[in-house]
Design an enzyme around this catalytic site. Structure first.
Site, PDB file in Angstrom:
ATOM      1  N   TYR A 143       0.695  -1.073  -0.176  1.00  0.00           N
ATOM      2  CA  TYR A 143      -0.041  -0.140   0.042  1.00  0.00           C
ATOM      3  C   TYR A 143       0.919   1.304   0.085  1.00  0.00           C
ATOM      4  CZ  TYR A 143      -3.401   3.449   1.671  1.00  0.00           C
ATOM      5  OH  TYR A 143      -4.317   4.456   1.882  1.00  0.00           O
ATOM      6  N   ASP A 238       9.347   2.628  -0.553  1.00  0.00           N
ATOM      7  CA  ASP A 238       8.298   3.342   0.373  1.00  0.00           C
ATOM      8  C   ASP A 238       8.547   3.097   1.834  1.00  0.00           C
ATOM      9  OD1 ASP A 238       6.116   4.219   1.688  1.00  0.00           O
ATOM     10  OD2 ASP A 238       4.752   3.477   0.306  1.00  0.00           O
ATOM     11  N   LYS A 266       4.745   8.303   9.027  1.00  0.00           N
ATOM     12  CA  LYS A 266       4.275   7.420  10.303  1.00  0.00           C
ATOM     13  C   LYS A 266       5.357   7.908  11.347  1.00  0.00           C
ATOM     14  CE  LYS A 266       1.530   4.286   7.830  1.00  0.00           C
ATOM     15  NZ  LYS A 266       0.279   4.485   8.123  1.00  0.00           N
TER      16      LYS A 266
HETATM   17  C1  LIG Z   1       3.834   2.080   3.177  1.00  0.00           C
HETATM   18  C2  LIG Z   1       2.945   3.110   3.360  1.00  0.00           C
HETATM   19  N1  LIG Z   1       2.727   4.297   2.154  1.00  0.00           N
HETATM   20  C3  LIG Z   1       2.109   5.153   2.375  1.00  0.00           C
HETATM   21  C4  LIG Z   1       0.919   5.221   3.060  1.00  0.00           C
HETATM   22  C5  LIG Z   1       0.237   6.343   3.029  1.00  0.00           C
HETATM   23  O1  LIG Z   1       0.506   7.281   4.128  1.00  0.00           O
HETATM   24  P1  LIG Z   1      -0.640   8.110   4.687  1.00  0.00           P
HETATM   25  O2  LIG Z   1      -1.790   7.329   5.142  1.00  0.00           O
HETATM   26  O3  LIG Z   1       0.231   9.152   5.703  1.00  0.00           O
HETATM   27  O4  LIG Z   1      -1.070   9.281   3.461  1.00  0.00           O
HETATM   28  C6  LIG Z   1       0.740   4.417   3.919  1.00  0.00           C
HETATM   29  C7  LIG Z   1      -0.336   4.401   5.181  1.00  0.00           C
HETATM   30  O5  LIG Z   1      -0.714   3.568   5.706  1.00  0.00           O
HETATM   31  C8  LIG Z   1       1.790   3.073   4.050  1.00  0.00           C
HETATM   32  O6  LIG Z   1       1.549   2.329   4.983  1.00  0.00           O
END
Ligand SMILES: Cc1ncc(COP(=O)(O)O)c(C=O)c1O
Length: 432
Positions: A143, A238, A266
């Site tokens: 994700y 990511d 996060k």
């Molecule tokens: C690996 C990863 N990338 C990007 C995101 C997106 O981040 P945000 O919810 O702060 O937009 C998340 C959110 O859970 C994530 O787990």
């Protein structure tokens, strides 16, 4: 503070907030009237005054524990001294950028955003701008946020694995078609995609934590690095979950594989909304923060001084105190205790995780890729977590979701977790 009964608050929410919650993942079946009244350290209190030990941890941010006093004091101090101006730069943004460049191997320059989704959005935009190419490669189970290019193929139904599986209606089909979905830990699949399509970027969670914890097999990340270089694609790690949580330099510093771009979020701000996109200077230089450059980048709240202060205070504490040592030790104790427990109960289980993160899949294994997780016993997975709530323990009762330790958790929490898990799983099995 007087607490209103949680049923009242949830009912009020349902009248004015669609579905009663502010994110699609917050409305959990069976917990529709859950109201959070307070958070503190390793716990939260619901609207009826019940206190739970929190392993959900808001999907990962509070690595130091909820409401860390030092982080919160830094936010308050910054808020008193410099508000958002929307012109120029503040010293605190520079300090944070310098720190991230020092710590994260791939990062020569960095831009701040509020959310992880914005960071991955801009990673893909700049990769397309730099390469002039159309496609991106993502992996089933990963994700990367809510935007159109990546909001697909996370926890797919079995019949949708192998197809494009958007999370939303309203996405242009040509956007969905420009994303190729590969199997994690299957470098041949990626090689095929790179040979057949004009791929601008390969984006992945180096550990796909959005489906628990599927670990990269030895050589997989290295092979992606080679393939991206050979084919001229931008490799994006990511690290919105893995960054800071697993190491100050992100999982890339543990794996020894350096991507071209990295997204962070996060745990970076321990609960305050701050995220980042960093990477090679030649890519970061393409953003319109330098006039005339082709990749447009803007955001009213980017580099917001109090949230930048939260990130700096979080990083300071991670550098100063044995946070990683503590959460890794608790994670290891929990994983090994859970393995013993399931062996003793004779329950087929794969206990996975890394560092502070743990998850139990109820299947025979091995687990290499999302398709292996289709064998998970969902009723047991969700059911024992619902049972755990009766013991004052909260692991999100949704399929494949991971759990987290923070610096505020203690050894006694591991003991209670193991005892309560045994009771919860035993109750579930007895009911079959
Ligand atoms: C690996 C990863 N990338 C990007 C995101 C997106 O981040 P945000 O919810 O702060 O937009 C998340 C959110 O859970 C994530 O787990």
């Amino acid at each position: 503070m007087a607490t209103t009964a949680r049923s009242d608050i949830a009912a009020r929410a349902a009248r004015v907030i669609p579905g009663g919650v502010n994110s699609g993942q917050r409305r959990v079946p069976g917990l529709e009237s859950l109201v959070i009244a307070a958070t503190s350290g390793a716990t939260f209190t619901d609207g009826e005054g019940n206190v739970y030990t929190d392993y959900h941890a808001a999907f990962g941010p509070p690595l130091l524990g909820h409401n860390d006093p030092e982080v919160d004091a830094a936010v308050a101090a910054a808020a008193r001294s410099v508000g958002l101006m929307g012109v120029g730069v503040t010293e605190i943004e520079v300090e944070l950028a310098e720190r991230i460049c020092e710590l994260v191997p791939s990062v020569e320059q960095v831009l701040l955003t509020e959310t992880g989704s914005e960071a991955t959005f801009h990673a893909i935009r700049v990769a397309r701008a730099a390469t002039g190419r159309r496609h991106i490669v993502k992996f089933q189970g990963c994700y990367h946020g809510w935007h159109d290019a990546v909001a697909m193929n996370v926890i797919s139904l079995p019949e949708n694995v192998g197809n494009r599986d958007p999370l939303s209606k309203g996405v242009l089909p040509e956007v969905t078609e420009a994303t190729i979905v590969c199997r994690f830990n299957d470098a041949d699949d990626v090689e095929r995609a790179l040979s057949e399509h004009d791929v601008a970027a390969i984006i992945l969670e180096p550990i796909p934590h959005n489906i628990g914890a599927v670990l990269p097999e030895p050589g997989f990340l290295e092979r992606l690095r080679e393939l991206a270089t050979e084919h001229g694609a931008v490799l994006v790690f990511d690290e919105v979950i893995t960054g800071f949580r697993h190491a100050l330099g992100g999982y890339q510093s543990i794996a020894g594989v350096t991507p071209d771009l990295t997204t962070l979020g996060k745990a970076m701000g321990n609960g305050w909304p701050v995220s980042a996109l960093g990477g090679k200077r030649e890519l970061m230089d393409m953003f319109s923060t330098t006039p005339g450059r082709p990749a447009f980048f803007a955001g009213t709240f980017n580099g917001h001084p109090p949230t930048a202060a939260a990130a700096l205070a979080t990083i300071d504490k991670l550098q100063r105190e044995p946070v990683h040592e503590h959460v890794f030790r608790l994670g290891e104790r929990a994983r090994s205790g859970l393995r013993d427990l399931y062996a003793r109960l004779g329950v087929p289980a794969v206990v996975s995780g890394f560092g502070s993160v743990f998850v139990t899949y109820f299947l025979e294994g091995p687990v290499r890729s999302y398709d292996d997780l289709l064998a998970n016993d969902v009723d047991l997975f969700v059911g024992y977590r619902r049972e755990l709530m009766k013991h004052g323990i909260f692991e999100l009762p949704l399929n494949l979701k991971r759990s987290h330790f923070s610096y505020a958790h203690a050894d006694e929490d591991v003991d209670r977790l193991l005892e309560a898990t045994e009771a919860a799983v035993t109750t579930m099995l007895a009911a079959r």
